[in-house]
Enzyme design. Sequence first.
Site, PDB file in Angstrom:
ATOM      1  CE1 TYR A   1      33.253  26.204  35.495  1.00 44.47           C
ATOM      2  CE2 TYR A   1      31.754  24.667  36.682  1.00 44.47           C
ATOM      3  CZ  TYR A   1      32.639  25.625  36.386  1.00 44.47           C
ATOM      4  OH  TYR A   1      33.266  25.824  38.113  1.00 44.47           O
TER       5      TYR A   1
ATOM      6  CB  SER B   1      32.576  22.306  39.261  1.00 41.49           C
ATOM      7  OG  SER B   1      31.559  22.835  39.926  1.00 41.49           O
TER       8      SER B   1
HETATM    9  P1  NAD Z   1      40.561  31.787  37.946  1.00 44.05           P
HETATM   10  O1  NAD Z   1      39.272  32.518  36.812  1.00 44.05           O
HETATM   11  O2  NAD Z   1      41.070  32.399  38.561  1.00 44.05           O
HETATM   12  O3  NAD Z   1      41.723  31.254  36.602  1.00 44.05           O
HETATM   13  C1  NAD Z   1      41.584  30.232  35.756  1.00 44.05           C
HETATM   14  C2  NAD Z   1      42.934  29.495  34.978  1.00 44.05           C
HETATM   15  O4  NAD Z   1      43.205  29.315  33.792  1.00 44.05           O
HETATM   16  C3  NAD Z   1      43.621  31.112  34.778  1.00 44.05           C
HETATM   17  O5  NAD Z   1      45.356  31.265  35.050  1.00 44.05           O
HETATM   18  C4  NAD Z   1      43.447  31.494  33.568  1.00 44.05           C
HETATM   19  O6  NAD Z   1      44.557  32.452  32.828  1.00 44.05           O
HETATM   20  C5  NAD Z   1      43.432  29.689  33.646  1.00 44.05           C
HETATM   21  N1  NAD Z   1      42.834  29.806  31.537  1.00 44.05           N
HETATM   22  C6  NAD Z   1      41.350  30.061  31.181  1.00 44.05           C
HETATM   23  N2  NAD Z   1      41.296  29.799  30.032  1.00 44.05           N
HETATM   24  C7  NAD Z   1      43.129  29.408  29.741  1.00 44.05           C
HETATM   25  C8  NAD Z   1      43.023  28.868  27.643  1.00 44.05           C
HETATM   26  N3  NAD Z   1      42.286  28.633  27.283  1.00 44.05           N
HETATM   27  N4  NAD Z   1      43.936  28.415  28.186  1.00 44.05           N
HETATM   28  C9  NAD Z   1      44.807  27.916  29.135  1.00 44.05           C
HETATM   29  N5  NAD Z   1      44.846  28.298  30.115  1.00 44.05           N
HETATM   30  C10 NAD Z   1      43.603  29.579  30.507  1.00 44.05           C
HETATM   31  O7  NAD Z   1      39.404  30.468  37.779  1.00 44.05           O
HETATM   32  P2  NAD Z   1      39.351  29.615  39.492  1.00 44.05           P
HETATM   33  O8  NAD Z   1      38.396  30.129  40.037  1.00 44.05           O
HETATM   34  O9  NAD Z   1      40.207  29.612  40.010  1.00 44.05           O
HETATM   35  O10 NAD Z   1      39.435  28.848  38.451  1.00 44.05           O
HETATM   36  C11 NAD Z   1      40.271  27.062  38.358  1.00 44.05           C
HETATM   37  C12 NAD Z   1      38.777  25.754  38.059  1.00 44.05           C
HETATM   38  O11 NAD Z   1      38.357  25.171  39.132  1.00 44.05           O
HETATM   39  C13 NAD Z   1      38.673  25.987  36.638  1.00 44.05           C
HETATM   40  O12 NAD Z   1      38.141  24.065  35.971  1.00 44.05           O
HETATM   41  C14 NAD Z   1      37.020  26.577  37.643  1.00 44.05           C
HETATM   42  O13 NAD Z   1      35.645  25.392  36.922  1.00 44.05           O
HETATM   43  C15 NAD Z   1      36.862  25.233  39.113  1.00 44.05           C
HETATM   44  N6  NAD Z   1      36.666  25.694  40.128  1.00 44.05           N
HETATM   45  C16 NAD Z   1      36.092  26.537  40.806  1.00 44.05           C
HETATM   46  C17 NAD Z   1      35.193  26.837  41.048  1.00 44.05           C
HETATM   47  C18 NAD Z   1      35.074  28.732  41.827  1.00 44.05           C
HETATM   48  O14 NAD Z   1      34.508  28.778  42.949  1.00 44.05           O
HETATM   49  N7  NAD Z   1      36.100  29.429  41.379  1.00 44.05           N
HETATM   50  C19 NAD Z   1      34.368  26.634  41.834  1.00 44.05           C
HETATM   51  C20 NAD Z   1      34.576  25.790  41.263  1.00 44.05           C
HETATM   52  C21 NAD Z   1      34.910  24.225  40.587  1.00 44.05           C
END
Ligand code: NAD
Length: 260
Positions: A155, A142
């Site tokens: 985080y 991130s």
């Molecule tokens: P999201 O909530 O849409 O998806 C998260 C995914 O992780 C889902 O498929 C969920 O089922 C899975 N998950 C959660 N806990 C779990 C567990 N214990 N075991 C197995 N699977 C699990 O979130 P997202 O925004 O797509 O985030 C994905 C990644 O991107 C994360 O690592 C997040 O930190 C990172 N990220 C997101 C953003 C943003 O703005 N959305 C920005 C930077 C980084």
Amino acid sequence: MSQLQLEGKTALVTGSTSGIGLGIAIALAKEGANIVMNGFGDVAGPKAEIEACNVKVVHHAADMSKASDIQDMMEFAKSQFGGVDILVNNAGIQHVASVESFPVEKWDAIIAINLTSAFHTSRLAIPYMQQKNWGRIINIASVHGLVASAQKSAYVAAKHGIVGLTKVTALENATTGVTCNAICPGWVLTPLVQKQVDAKAAALKISNEEAIKLLLGEKEPSMQFTTPEELGALAVFMCSHAANNVRGVAWNMDGGWAAQ
Ligand code: NAD
């Protein structure tokens, strides 16, 4: 017809039932990679979306906070496809609170899911990649792997940690065909971020649109969300031959957030 660049490869994408993970899984599948999905919630819908790319797709419901589940998932991938060529460590959760009031169990869960799980998947995937002298590990960190925001101690700690793990993994494999890099998105409008938009809208008694403008305005100079499709395209590049010597980078796609 041009040959798909990832045909015959297997990609395991953790947390690929939603958001960024699903976007990356689709982008890799469009290049011909078979996909091992992981994650909670609706599986059938996202699985069908990936299968529409004419690749083989399987799902394993490992809880990424549990080392034994992760081991089962890696063995499952091996039994289905022989091994994992492309590992995308993406599963992640968020919790927002000040350090002194941060729930201890939330801290432990964020470190386990957002950081330690990538150590487990990597340690189990690397021997097969080394044996084939080809592999790609892509850690979804991130912009919070590069800079901090208040209220996000666990985080930010986990994401800085995964950038460190990325560099070490890249160095240890630097003379091989196995690369490891991190992607550092700014805001992406997924369920994880919608929760933060909802919290802001409720706290300030404003609309969803106003809350989004505030959220972007605080951090992201472009005033635009990065999309899962854009992140998928970066992941495909990292898997390409051209990225053969891209090693240990933390590549932000953040609308200028970290440039400030
Ligand atoms: P999201 O909530 O849409 O998806 C998260 C995914 O992780 C889902 O498929 C969920 O089922 C899975 N998950 C959660 N806990 C779990 C567990 N214990 N075991 C197995 N699977 C699990 O979130 P997202 O925004 O797509 O985030 C994905 C990644 O991107 C994360 O690592 C997040 O930190 C990172 N990220 C997101 C953003 C943003 O703005 N959305 C920005 C930077 C980084």
